[in-house]
Design a protein around this motif. Structure first.
Motif, PDB file in Angstrom:
ATOM      1  N   ARG A 115      34.327 -14.680  22.090  1.00 28.27           N
ATOM      2  CA  ARG A 115      34.923 -15.772  22.859  1.00 28.27           C
ATOM      3  C   ARG A 115      34.042 -16.141  24.044  1.00 28.27           C
ATOM      4  NH1 ARG A 115      40.307 -17.197  22.194  1.00 28.27           N
ATOM      5  NH2 ARG A 115      40.418 -17.784  24.394  1.00 28.27           N
ATOM      6  N   ALA A 116      33.452 -15.139  24.678  1.00 31.24           N
ATOM      7  CA  ALA A 116      32.566 -15.397  25.814  1.00 31.24           C
ATOM      8  C   ALA A 116      31.356 -16.207  25.379  1.00 31.24           C
ATOM      9  CB  ALA A 116      32.127 -14.081  26.450  1.00 31.24           C
ATOM     10  N   ALA A 117      30.821 -15.881  24.207  1.00 25.21           N
ATOM     11  CA  ALA A 117      29.678 -16.638  23.683  1.00 25.21           C
ATOM     12  C   ALA A 117      30.063 -18.089  23.416  1.00 25.21           C
ATOM     13  CB  ALA A 117      29.157 -15.975  22.409  1.00 25.21           C
ATOM     14  N   ILE A 118      31.283 -18.298  22.894  1.00 25.10           N
ATOM     15  CA  ILE A 118      31.739 -19.655  22.605  1.00 25.10           C
ATOM     16  C   ILE A 118      32.037 -20.420  23.893  1.00 25.10           C
ATOM     17  CG2 ILE A 118      33.559 -21.013  21.493  1.00 25.10           C
ATOM     18  CD1 ILE A 118      33.769 -18.802  19.392  1.00 25.10           C
ATOM     19  N   TYR A 119      32.495 -19.725  24.925  1.00 27.69           N
ATOM     20  CA  TYR A 119      32.775 -20.377  26.206  1.00 27.69           C
ATOM     21  C   TYR A 119      31.518 -20.968  26.842  1.00 27.69           C
ATOM     22  CZ  TYR A 119      37.720 -19.443  27.046  1.00 27.69           C
ATOM     23  OH  TYR A 119      39.086 -19.471  26.997  1.00 27.69           O
ATOM     24  N   MET A 120      30.356 -20.541  26.388  1.00 24.83           N
ATOM     25  CA  MET A 120      29.117 -21.156  26.872  1.00 24.83           C
ATOM     26  C   MET A 120      29.019 -22.609  26.436  1.00 24.83           C
ATOM     27  SD  MET A 120      27.525 -19.097  28.799  1.00 24.83           S
ATOM     28  CE  MET A 120      25.974 -20.004  28.906  1.00 24.83           C
ATOM     29  N   GLY A 121      29.780 -22.993  25.383  1.00 27.62           N
ATOM     30  CA  GLY A 121      29.791 -24.378  24.925  1.00 27.62           C
ATOM     31  C   GLY A 121      30.273 -25.339  25.994  1.00 27.62           C
ATOM     32  N   VAL A 170      20.185 -15.945  24.203  1.00 28.12           N
ATOM     33  CA  VAL A 170      21.187 -15.761  25.253  1.00 28.12           C
ATOM     34  C   VAL A 170      22.573 -15.486  24.669  1.00 28.12           C
ATOM     35  CG1 VAL A 170      22.367 -16.836  27.211  1.00 28.12           C
ATOM     36  CG2 VAL A 170      19.906 -17.176  26.887  1.00 28.12           C
ATOM     37  N   SER A 171      23.014 -16.339  23.730  1.00 24.08           N
ATOM     38  CA  SER A 171      24.362 -16.160  23.194  1.00 24.08           C
ATOM     39  C   SER A 171      24.467 -14.861  22.401  1.00 24.08           C
ATOM     40  CB  SER A 171      24.770 -17.352  22.320  1.00 24.08           C
ATOM     41  OG  SER A 171      23.973 -17.435  21.155  1.00 24.08           O
ATOM     42  N   GLU A 177      25.307 -26.882  19.989  1.00 31.01           N
ATOM     43  CA  GLU A 177      25.400 -27.033  18.535  1.00 31.01           C
ATOM     44  C   GLU A 177      25.241 -25.698  17.824  1.00 31.01           C
ATOM     45  OE1 GLU A 177      22.371 -29.144  15.744  1.00 31.01           O
ATOM     46  OE2 GLU A 177      23.657 -30.712  16.586  1.00 31.01           O
ATOM     47  N   TYR A 178      24.346 -24.871  18.317  1.00 30.30           N
ATOM     48  CA  TYR A 178      24.121 -23.564  17.702  1.00 30.30           C
ATOM     49  C   TYR A 178      25.320 -22.647  17.871  1.00 30.30           C
ATOM     50  CZ  TYR A 178      19.246 -23.917  16.227  1.00 30.30           C
ATOM     51  OH  TYR A 178      18.091 -24.247  15.556  1.00 30.30           O
ATOM     52  N   ILE A 179      26.074 -22.829  18.947  1.00 31.79           N
ATOM     53  CA  ILE A 179      27.282 -22.022  19.136  1.00 31.79           C
ATOM     54  C   ILE A 179      28.244 -22.235  17.978  1.00 31.79           C
ATOM     55  CG2 ILE A 179      29.367 -21.790  20.548  1.00 31.79           C
ATOM     56  CD1 ILE A 179      27.599 -22.292  22.995  1.00 31.79           C
ATOM     57  N   GLY A 225      17.511 -24.351  20.768  1.00 33.11           N
ATOM     58  CA  GLY A 225      17.933 -23.484  19.675  1.00 33.11           C
ATOM     59  C   GLY A 225      17.504 -22.047  19.897  1.00 33.11           C
ATOM     60  N   ALA A 226      16.256 -21.865  20.322  1.00 34.64           N
ATOM     61  CA  ALA A 226      15.749 -20.508  20.564  1.00 34.64           C
ATOM     62  C   ALA A 226      16.501 -19.847  21.718  1.00 34.64           C
ATOM     63  CB  ALA A 226      14.251 -20.564  20.877  1.00 34.64           C
ATOM     64  N   ILE A 227      16.696 -20.595  22.795  1.00 31.62           N
ATOM     65  CA  ILE A 227      17.410 -20.051  23.952  1.00 31.62           C
ATOM     66  C   ILE A 227      18.833 -19.677  23.567  1.00 31.62           C
ATOM     67  CG2 ILE A 227      18.367 -20.640  26.225  1.00 31.62           C
ATOM     68  CD1 ILE A 227      15.837 -22.364  26.647  1.00 31.62           C
ATOM     69  N   SER A 228      19.467 -20.514  22.750  1.00 30.26           N
ATOM     70  CA  SER A 228      20.835 -20.235  22.327  1.00 30.26           C
ATOM     71  C   SER A 228      20.926 -18.920  21.572  1.00 30.26           C
ATOM     72  CB  SER A 228      21.362 -21.373  21.438  1.00 30.26           C
ATOM     73  OG  SER A 228      22.648 -21.089  20.953  1.00 30.26           O
ATOM     74  N   LEU A 229      19.997 -18.694  20.662  1.00 33.72           N
ATOM     75  CA  LEU A 229      20.035 -17.465  19.867  1.00 33.72           C
ATOM     76  C   LEU A 229      19.814 -16.232  20.738  1.00 33.72           C
ATOM     77  CD1 LEU A 229      18.063 -18.623  16.702  1.00 33.72           C
ATOM     78  CD2 LEU A 229      20.518 -18.272  16.928  1.00 33.72           C
TER      79      LEU A 229
END
Length: 203
Positions: A170-176, A159-160, A32-34, A153-157
């Protein structure tokens, strides 16, 4: 006398099934954070859409989430098994991410965003309810599951943000899509463990 003592025992907080569902919640909130934090710079900097269009795209996502929660909560979730619903929605979300990254046309982007919104709509509340079903309902179990969502949420901020800085947006979004696969794996494992009635990890 023993029956009374047993009835006063501290409820089990984290069974294996609940623990695994918590991991799924971490993966979902990461997903969701992505959308919230990476779609905007990707659309503006990589695809050159203006701020007004980008804001409308993100707003469309959240509007789709709201409509999806209303529709699914009223007509679908009460009639299907929770783990099957989560897996289906995770697959829809995965598809939405992949298509979003394929298309550059704004109409297609809006369509993908709506698909993503419907996919994400009821994953969190359904997983939360499913995790609580795997254990006796108590405040500690609920706090653990919601805490996993906050951790996501914290991990997403962290790591991404690192992925986006050192690789590409794009690489960050591919984590979705990766997180969607993890959700499917975790929910499937939780379902298998619930069938086997695995012993709790701790009291």
């Amino acid at each position: 006398q023993k029956e009374n003592v047993a009835g006063l025992e501290k409820p089990k907080v984290v069974t294996m099934g609940v623990f695994i569902v918590g991991l799924g919640l971490i993966a979902y909130v990461y997903t969701e954070y992505i959308v919230s934090y990476w779609f905007s710079p990707y659309l503006q900097m990589d695809l050159n859409y203006n701020v007004a269009v980008v804001g409308t795209v993100i707003g469309t996502f959240w509007l789709s989430v709201a409509i999806g929660r209303l529709v699914f909560g009223e007509f679908i979730i009460p009639r299907v098994q929770s783990f099957k619903f989560v897996i289906t929605m995770a697959l829809i979300t995965l598809l939405g991410f992949v298509l979003f990254l394929i298309f550059n046309n704004i109409v297609a982007i809006f369509a993908c965003t709506i698909l993503l919104g419907f996919g994400c709509a009821s994953i969190f509340p359904t997983m939360l309810g499913y995790g609580m079903q795997l254990n006796s309902v108590n405040p500690l179990t609920t706090a653990y599951l919601i805490g996993c969502g906050s951790a996501g949420g914290a991990i997403s901020l962290f790591v991404s943000g690192s992925v986006g800085e050192h690789l590409t947006k794009r690489a960050a979004i591919y984590m979705g899509p990766v997180c969607c696969v993890l959700i499917i794996i975790f929910v499937s494992l939780a379902h298998l463990y619930s069938k086997k009635k695995v012993q709790p990890l701790r009291d």
